[in-house]
Design an enzyme around this catalytic site. Structure first.
Site, short mmCIF file in Angstrom:
data_model
loop_
_atom_site.label_atom_id
_atom_site.label_comp_id
_atom_site.label_asym_id
_atom_site.label_seq_id
_atom_site.Cartn_x
_atom_site.Cartn_y
_atom_site.Cartn_z
N GLY A 186 0.82 -1.20 0.00
CA GLY A 186 0.00 0.00 0.00
C GLY A 186 0.85 1.25 0.00
N GLY A 223 3.80 1.58 -1.32
CA GLY A 223 4.55 1.77 -2.55
C GLY A 223 5.37 0.51 -2.83
N ASP A 243 -2.51 -5.91 11.78
CA ASP A 243 -2.54 -6.52 10.45
C ASP A 243 -1.68 -7.78 10.46
OD1 ASP A 243 -3.38 -6.80 7.87
OD2 ASP A 243 -1.94 -5.39 7.02
#
Ligand SMILES: *[C@@H]1O[C@H](CO)[C@@H](O)[C@H](O)[C@H]1NC(C)=O
Ligand SMILES: *[C@@H]1O[C@H](CO)[C@@H](O)[C@H](O)[C@H]1NC(C)=O
Ligand SMILES: *[C@@H]1O[C@H](CO)[C@@H](O)[C@H](O)[C@H]1NC(C)=O
Ligand SMILES: *[C@@H]1O[C@H](CO)[C@@H](O)[C@H](O)[C@H]1NC(C)=O
Ligand SMILES: *[C@@H]1O[C@H](CO)[C@@H](O)[C@H](O)[C@H]1NC(C)=O
Ligand SMILES: *[C@@H]1O[C@H](CO)[C@@H](O)[C@H](O)[C@H]1NC(C)=O
Ligand SMILES: *[C@@H]1O[C@H](CO)[C@@H](O)[C@H](O)[C@H]1NC(C)=O
Length: 861
Positions: A532, A534, A646
């Site tokens: 997300g 990059g 996460d």
């Protein structure tokens, strides 16, 4: 000379003024004083507390120095980095109110100061006529405690004076000098009174007029409580008790539920903060088990002193007298036993009311005696309803002896400690950047979530005035209320203004040309992942060190938040099972993070849909154990509870030795305000791993990570993704499908074919049970990471040795049998406790010591 006279004069003036105000009854409230010794102007520390310069309070001019190195355990430069040095006797005169008790705290950071050999520093400190330290070596003491710095806390008897003199005097040996980094003076209420003298029937002691040194202060079975979270503005620090638990049987962690309120009643709230009373360590409810052992804590102590042992209690499960009655022993002597055994409800009258008991014990100077041992055991002849015992908090204070002395000898490194230090320095060596290896990282699906969530947070912050207090839970990213506008990040400055100076100090700052050289100008052939944030490139710095470089996508505004979060977080966290951040670059609008390169990529890549070698069952277990350690450290080992948010198999990376490291803290959130038990927040994370409760209630606790980790465990066992839309509907979600199979007793059917048949039934059962518990519908029913870790380790043992640890074929007879008894006890203990009961990992199991040594000052303050 002139300054001296002036100082004395002004002190006298203030004394008169104080007196006048005090006598006239409108008196000023006692003030606290925080001196950042050796600094010109003082400053603000990491907790936002202000420190002033010490110049005004010292009787003569003495040189100041600055530490050349900031240890990673020091999270704030203030007040540790500056020091005042004394080569001759020096006195601070501090203003106090008469008849008032204070904490006097002395901060020592025995580091490298230019031109000084800290090993030569030996000195004494005398305050108000009481010897606090004598022939004191801060560097020996810190080493023995495996601490970078020391905070010594004292409370002197209330005095009839308006000045407290604190005198530093170098010892009489060549090149000796004294030093001090900070002094704190905090007014406190009358916390001390009388109690029972242990070992002398019917004798009491009175600590109201005593000079005391705080030795230990523990939130039993609870979390670290920082000075700013203490009650009554007393700025005490409370530590977890696990490092002091003695023996294999460490009982169970008890935690009150969310709606539980501590009712202080007659007790002042300043005695201890509510969090201390909200957690307790119990023995468990199984009678056969609890009567067979003592719940024991063991503390080191200096001989020839009397100690006040304060035990804090609060019942939050039972309501009646004689439901839980237990004996308390201190140093093998009866402190509270039948017929006068401890019955918390009997003392307080009802549930939710806290209380404490003080006991005094004299520690002899016989070999093996230099310890304080606290034992709890069910009082069996009282025939209580439950054969259990519990404790919420412990404080231990040393009382000054007849010569007004509190100083003990410098500690001697124990053999165990020496070994531990050898291990620790080996670890340091391993994480040394030059020898450091490799990390690849891929971040995933959650990105759109993140983007949306960050915007939502900032909008919300503007609209709702009260929201600020919530956002301050975030790491400085939003605490600094940096708005994420492009213009501020594309400035030309090479020093990132968004970062706390602390984070900047802790990790290396790379220039853009260095990054361009390392990645061959961001050549696509070097890309090892896309997230997300990059692209992720592999690169080489310093000629030979392989690194992974995360480059922010220049189009992504939201990336800024994660970028900052990750630097702030990672730069302060160091653990064998967490990916290390080496440095960052923030220049010309380019934002890059530089990590260790993890040669073997993600755990996911070694499980399914892959050409890479698949992990064996044992490797999977070991990787899960490593990741569990990393998460356990995040939850309990760092200063704040850190929730990863996460957890998934692509965020568990493997170095070239297959050591698992948890990565990707872009979404992480700290919970310094964990007293509410949760953090309200916008839902983030990855589909397939999301805690359904978190999704529903939007309240984040560390149990959300436990849920996600449960999915990872099933992923390892079943060798399939968390979500697989191509499967029949009931099988799409691994969590649902695996739970279904586990409950029907057909988990064998969905085991990854590559490992099927290689798992012993005992191991499988333990592993699958553990994963199932992690997926419990409601957070409180899930085990904590410590339990998960313990159960996984146990599961690994069952794989290696399915018979349990009953027999060992080699080794010395006596040792083996002792060890096996210990193991048997352990196995019994834990297999008879549901893992949902929050049992704690046994102290002393390999890494737990390392986990805790990073947070716990072994002296307990
Ligand atoms: C703690 O300090 C704050 C601010 O100085 C003050 O408002 C509050 O009343 C104090 N609390 C206690 C219990 O002294
Ligand atoms: C919390 O605990 C109290 C007392 O133990 C109990 O009355 C209450 O029902 C509990 N609440 C929940 C949500 O479990
Ligand atoms: C404790 O006191 C005894 C008797 O006064 C003395 O012999 C011994 O050296 C003392 N021990 C320490 C550690 O000070
Ligand atoms: C207490 O008893 C244990 C064994 O029962 C012994 O190892 C320990 O040294 C004793 N401690 C003290 C302070 O007497
Ligand atoms: C518990 O500790 C007390 C005091 O040290 C001791 O007498 C007793 O034997 C211990 N009990 C067990 C089961 O270890
Ligand atoms: C001072 O402490 C050192 C280190 O513990 C010790 O070797 C030395 O004997 C002590 N000196 C005195 C005078 O007590
Ligand atoms: C543990 O549980 C098993 C059955 O699950 C039982 O047979 C055993 O006696 C229990 N052990 C203890 C010490 O309670």
């Amino acid at each position: 000379m002139h300054t001296n006279i002036l100082l004395l004069f002004s002190l006298a003036f203030f004394a008169v003024l104080f007196n006048a105000l005090y006598v006239s009854g409108i008196g000023p409230q006692p003030q606290s004083l925080s001196l950042n010794c050796g600094s010109e102007n003082g400053g603000t520390d990491g907790d936002g507390r202000k420190w002033e310069s010490d110049v005004k309070y010292i009787t003569a001019k003495f040189p100041n120095v600055r530490a050349q190195y900031q240890d990673s355990s020091i999270v704030s430069e203030v007040p540790y980095m500056d020091a005042r040095i004394f080569r001759s006797e020096a006195t601070y005169n501090l203003p106090i109110m008469p008849k008032t008790r204070y904490w006097l705290r002395l901060y020592f950071y025995p580091s490298e100061y230019s031109g000084l050999n800290i090993a030569n520093s030996y000195f004494s400190v005398v305050a108000g006529g009481v010897t606090l330290l004598n022939n004191f070596s801060a560097s020996i003491t810190a080493q023995a405690l495996t601490q970078a710095y020391l905070i010594e806390e004292y409370s002197l008897a209330p005095m009839n004076s308006q000045i407290l003199s604190v005198t530093f005097k170098p010892a009489e040996r060549p090149d000796a000098f004294a030093f001090i980094n900070a002094i704190e003076l905090v007014p406190i209420p009358d916390l001390f009174g009388s109690g029972t003298m242990v070992g002398f029937a019917d004798q009491t002691f009175d600590a109201a007029g005593a000079n005391l040194q705080t030795m230990y202060r523990l939130n039993v079975a609870g979390q670290y409580i920082s000075p700013t979270k203490d009650s009554g503005n007393l700025t005490r620090t409370w530590y977890n008790d696990a490092p002091y638990l003695f023996g294999a049987a460490t009982g169970v962690n008890l935690q009150s539920n969310d709606s539980f309120k501590v009712q202080y009643g007659e007790l002042a709230e300043s005695v201890a903060p509510p969090d201390v009373y909200r957690t307790a360590r119990g023995m468990g409810f199984h009678k056969d088990l609890t009567v067979a052992f003592n719940l024991t804590w063991l503390f080191q102590a200096d001989a020839n002193f009397t100690y006040v042992v304060r035990l804090h209690f609060c019942e939050f499960q039972l309501t009646k007298v004689n439901q839980k009655v237990f004996n308390i022993y201190i140093n093998n002597q009866t402190a509270q036993v039948e017929p006068d055994a401890a019955d918390i409800i009997g003392w307080t009258g009802e549930m939710g009311v806290p209380t404490y008991k003080d006991y005094a014990v004299f520690v002899n100077d016989r070999p093996g005696d230099e310890e304080i041992r606290v034992d709890l055991h069910p009082a069996t002849s009282s025939k209580p309803e439950f054969y259990d015992a519990s404790l919420n908090g412990i404080e231990i204070f040393k009382m000054s002896d007849r010569n007004n002395n509190l100083a003990g000898p410098n500690p001697v490194l124990s053999e165990m400690l020496a070994q531990h230090m050898a291990k620790a320095s080996h670890k340091e060596f391993q994480t040394d950047y030059k020898t450091l290896k490799i990390v690849g990282t891929a971040s995933g699906v959650g990105f759109f979530f993140i983007a949306a969530a960050c915007i939502a947070v900032y909008r919300k912050k503007k609209i709702i005035p009260g929201f600020d207090s919530h956002t301050s839970n975030w790491l400085p990213v939003s605490g600094n209320s940096h708005t994420g506008s492009r213009s501020t990040i594309s400035g030309k400055s090479t020093q990132s203004s968004h970062l706390s100076s602390l984070a900047q100090g802790l990790c290396r700052h790379f220039t853009l040309p260095e990054i361009i050289r390392a990645t061959k100008n961001f050549d696509d052939s070097n890309v090892i992942g896309v997230g997300g944030f990059g692209k992720v490139y592999k690169g080489v710095i310093d000629q030979a060190t392989k690194v992974a470089i995360k480059r922010s996508n220049p189009q992504s505004e939201q990336g800024v938040n994660e970028f900052m979060t990750e630097i702030e977080m990672l730069s302060k966290l160091r653990h064998k099972h967490l990916v290390s951040l080496i440095g960052f670059c923030d220049e010309d609008g380019e934002m890059c993070l530089v990590y260790d390169y993890m040669a073997l990529g993600t755990m996911r890549e070694h499980l399914y849909n892959t050409k890479k070698p698949r992990l064996s069952w044992k490797q999977r277990l070991e990787v899960c154990i490593g990741a569990a350690r990393g998460l356990h450290y995040l939850h309990t080992g760092a200063k704040y509870t850190i929730i990863h948010r996460d957890v998934k198999s692509t965020n568990i990376l493997l170095d070239e030795n297959w050591v698992a490291k948890v990565s990707d803290f872009g979404l992480s959130k700290t919970g310094p305000d964990m007293d509410k038990g949760h953090v309200s927040t916008v839902v983030k994370g990855s589909f397939g791993y999301l805690d359904p409760e978190y999704f529903r209630r939007q309240q984040l606790t560390e149990k959300s990570d436990v849920y996600s980790f449960g999915v990872v465990l099933f992923e390892a066992l079943c060798g399939r993704p968390a979500l697989n839309p191509s499967l029949p509907k009931e099988q799409v979600s691994l969590a649902d499908w695996a739970l279904h199979c586990q409950r029907k007793g057909i988990i064998e059917d969905i085991i990854d074919p590559h490992i099927k048949g290689k798992i012993t039934p005992e191991c499988l059962k333990k592993f699958a049970d553990t994963a199932e518990k992690c997926l419990a519908e409601s957070g409180p029913e899930r085990p904590n990471m410590g339990d998960v870790l313990w159960n996984l380790e146990f599961s690994l043992q069952l794989q290696d040795n399915p018979e349990g640890s009953k027999h060992s074929s080699k080794g010395e007879e006596s040792e083996t049998s002792e060890e096996s008894i210990r193991n048997c006890n352990l196995a019994m203990h834990y297999s008879n406790l549901s893992i949902g009961s929050n049992s704690e990992m046994p102290a002393g199991s390999d890494d737990s010591g390392d986990i805790f040594s990073q947070i716990v000052n072994p002296k307990g303050r």
